[in-house]
Design an enzyme around this catalytic site. Structure first.
Site, short mmCIF file in Angstrom:
data_model
loop_
_atom_site.label_atom_id
_atom_site.label_comp_id
_atom_site.label_asym_id
_atom_site.label_seq_id
_atom_site.Cartn_x
_atom_site.Cartn_y
_atom_site.Cartn_z
N LYS A 1 -2.29 -5.41 -8.16
CA LYS A 1 -2.72 -6.61 -7.45
C LYS A 1 -4.18 -6.89 -7.78
O LYS A 1 -5.08 -6.56 -7.01
CB LYS A 1 -2.58 -6.41 -5.94
CG LYS A 1 -1.17 -6.49 -5.43
CD LYS A 1 -1.21 -6.68 -3.91
CE LYS A 1 0.17 -6.54 -3.30
NZ LYS A 1 0.15 -6.56 -1.83
N ARG B 1 8.23 -6.33 9.93
CA ARG B 1 8.04 -7.60 10.63
C ARG B 1 9.35 -8.33 10.80
O ARG B 1 9.77 -8.68 11.87
CB ARG B 1 7.07 -8.50 9.86
CG ARG B 1 5.65 -8.02 9.95
CD ARG B 1 4.79 -8.62 8.90
NE ARG B 1 5.09 -8.04 7.59
CZ ARG B 1 4.36 -8.21 6.52
NH1 ARG B 1 3.30 -8.99 6.58
NH2 ARG B 1 4.68 -7.64 5.39
N HIS C 1 -1.55 -5.20 11.52
CA HIS C 1 -1.87 -3.82 11.09
C HIS C 1 -2.45 -3.03 12.27
O HIS C 1 -2.09 -1.87 12.49
CB HIS C 1 -2.91 -3.81 9.96
CG HIS C 1 -2.47 -4.42 8.67
ND1 HIS C 1 -3.14 -5.45 8.05
CD2 HIS C 1 -1.41 -4.13 7.84
CE1 HIS C 1 -2.54 -5.75 6.91
NE2 HIS C 1 -1.49 -4.98 6.76
N SER D 1 -1.45 -10.61 5.53
CA SER D 1 -2.80 -10.80 4.98
C SER D 1 -2.84 -12.03 4.08
O SER D 1 -3.81 -12.80 4.10
CB SER D 1 -3.22 -9.58 4.16
OG SER D 1 -3.22 -8.44 4.97
P1 ADP Z 1 1.42 -3.64 1.03
O1 ADP Z 1 0.74 -4.22 -0.15
O2 ADP Z 1 1.74 -2.19 0.94
O3 ADP Z 1 2.58 -4.47 1.58
P2 ADP Z 1 -0.01 -4.55 3.34
O4 ADP Z 1 -1.43 -4.33 3.68
O5 ADP Z 1 0.42 -5.97 3.14
O6 ADP Z 1 0.28 -3.66 2.11
O7 ADP Z 1 0.91 -3.91 4.46
C1 ADP Z 1 0.86 -2.55 4.77
C2 ADP Z 1 1.94 -2.23 5.76
O8 ADP Z 1 1.70 -2.94 6.96
C3 ADP Z 1 3.35 -2.65 5.32
O9 ADP Z 1 4.27 -1.70 5.85
C4 ADP Z 1 3.56 -3.97 5.99
O10 ADP Z 1 4.93 -4.24 6.23
C5 ADP Z 1 2.82 -3.72 7.30
N1 ADP Z 1 2.36 -4.96 7.91
C6 ADP Z 1 1.65 -5.95 7.35
N2 ADP Z 1 1.44 -6.96 8.23
C7 ADP Z 1 2.06 -6.57 9.38
C8 ADP Z 1 2.25 -7.18 10.65
N3 ADP Z 1 1.81 -8.41 10.92
N4 ADP Z 1 2.93 -6.49 11.58
C9 ADP Z 1 3.43 -5.26 11.29
N5 ADP Z 1 3.31 -4.65 10.12
C10 ADP Z 1 2.64 -5.28 9.17
#
Ligand code: ADP
Length: 161
Positions: free
Chosen positions: A41, A91, A17, A129
């Site tokens: 969630k 990703r 992130h 996460s």
């Molecule tokens: P959501 O529940 O919306 O998927 P996340 O917090 O998991 O929320 O992810 C938010 C955004 O960040 C999404 O676009 C996800 O693809 C991106 N994201 C999560 N982890 C990574 C990572 N390791 N590298 C790049 N983008 C990421």
């Protein structure tokens, strides 16, 4: 002013992130990291305010990054904030189908807002996460994958459980 919204659950924020936030903060005048309150969630490890607090600590030095809460429709929030873009991280191919569907649906609802995808550094492409929480739960090292305040918060949270 070019403003983008980066929505997500950030439970918790990871280096993936952070990488996306840094890249976007160079492209836009203002980046709003929008933390979803996540009614579906119910399994969040960190409470909404803990998630916001961790992002604020991590982004403290980034002048044009602000952290906000949102619920409801993302395009409504983006309109209210006069944002021209929604930012998402990509990703792997596995992210693509869901992101493609969301981007096209959001475009249908609000043609004036573009979804922009950014890729993190290769070493963060396998980070999520949920994987971090799983490693932490099993007592594995997470320091290489999350900011240090997040590693400490994970340790404290899991110790308290
Ligand atoms: P959501 O529940 O919306 O998927 P996340 O917090 O998991 O929320 O992810 C938010 C955004 O960040 C999404 O676009 C996800 O693809 C991106 N994201 C999560 N982890 C990574 C990572 N390791 N590298 C790049 N983008 C990421």
């Amino acid at each position: 002013m070019r403003r983008a919204i980066y929505p997500g659950s950030f439970d918790p924020i990871t280096n993936g992130h952070v990488d996306v936030i840094c890249r976007a903060s160079r492209l836009f005048d203002e980046l709003i990291v929008a933390v979803a309150s996540n009614e579906q969630k119910k399994t969040s490890l960190f409470s909404f305010s803990e998630r916001v607090d961790l992002i604020e600590q991590v982004c403290r030095d980034a002048r044009n990054v602000v952290v906000m809460h949102f619920d409801g429709l993302l395009v409504d929030f983006a309109r209210q904030r006069e944002a021209s873009a929604i930012l998402r991280g990509l990703r792997a191919v596995s992210d693509f189908e869901f992101e493609f569907q969301m981007a096209l649906m959001n475009r249908k609802m609000e043609p004036g807002i573009e979804t922009v995808f950014l890729m993190p550094r290769e070493e963060y492409t396998y980070l999520s996460s949920s994987l971090i929480k799983e490693i932490a739960r099993l007592g594995g090292p997470v320091e290489a994958f999350v900011p240090s305040c997040v590693a400490k918060a994970l340790e404290a949270k899991l110790r308290a459980k």
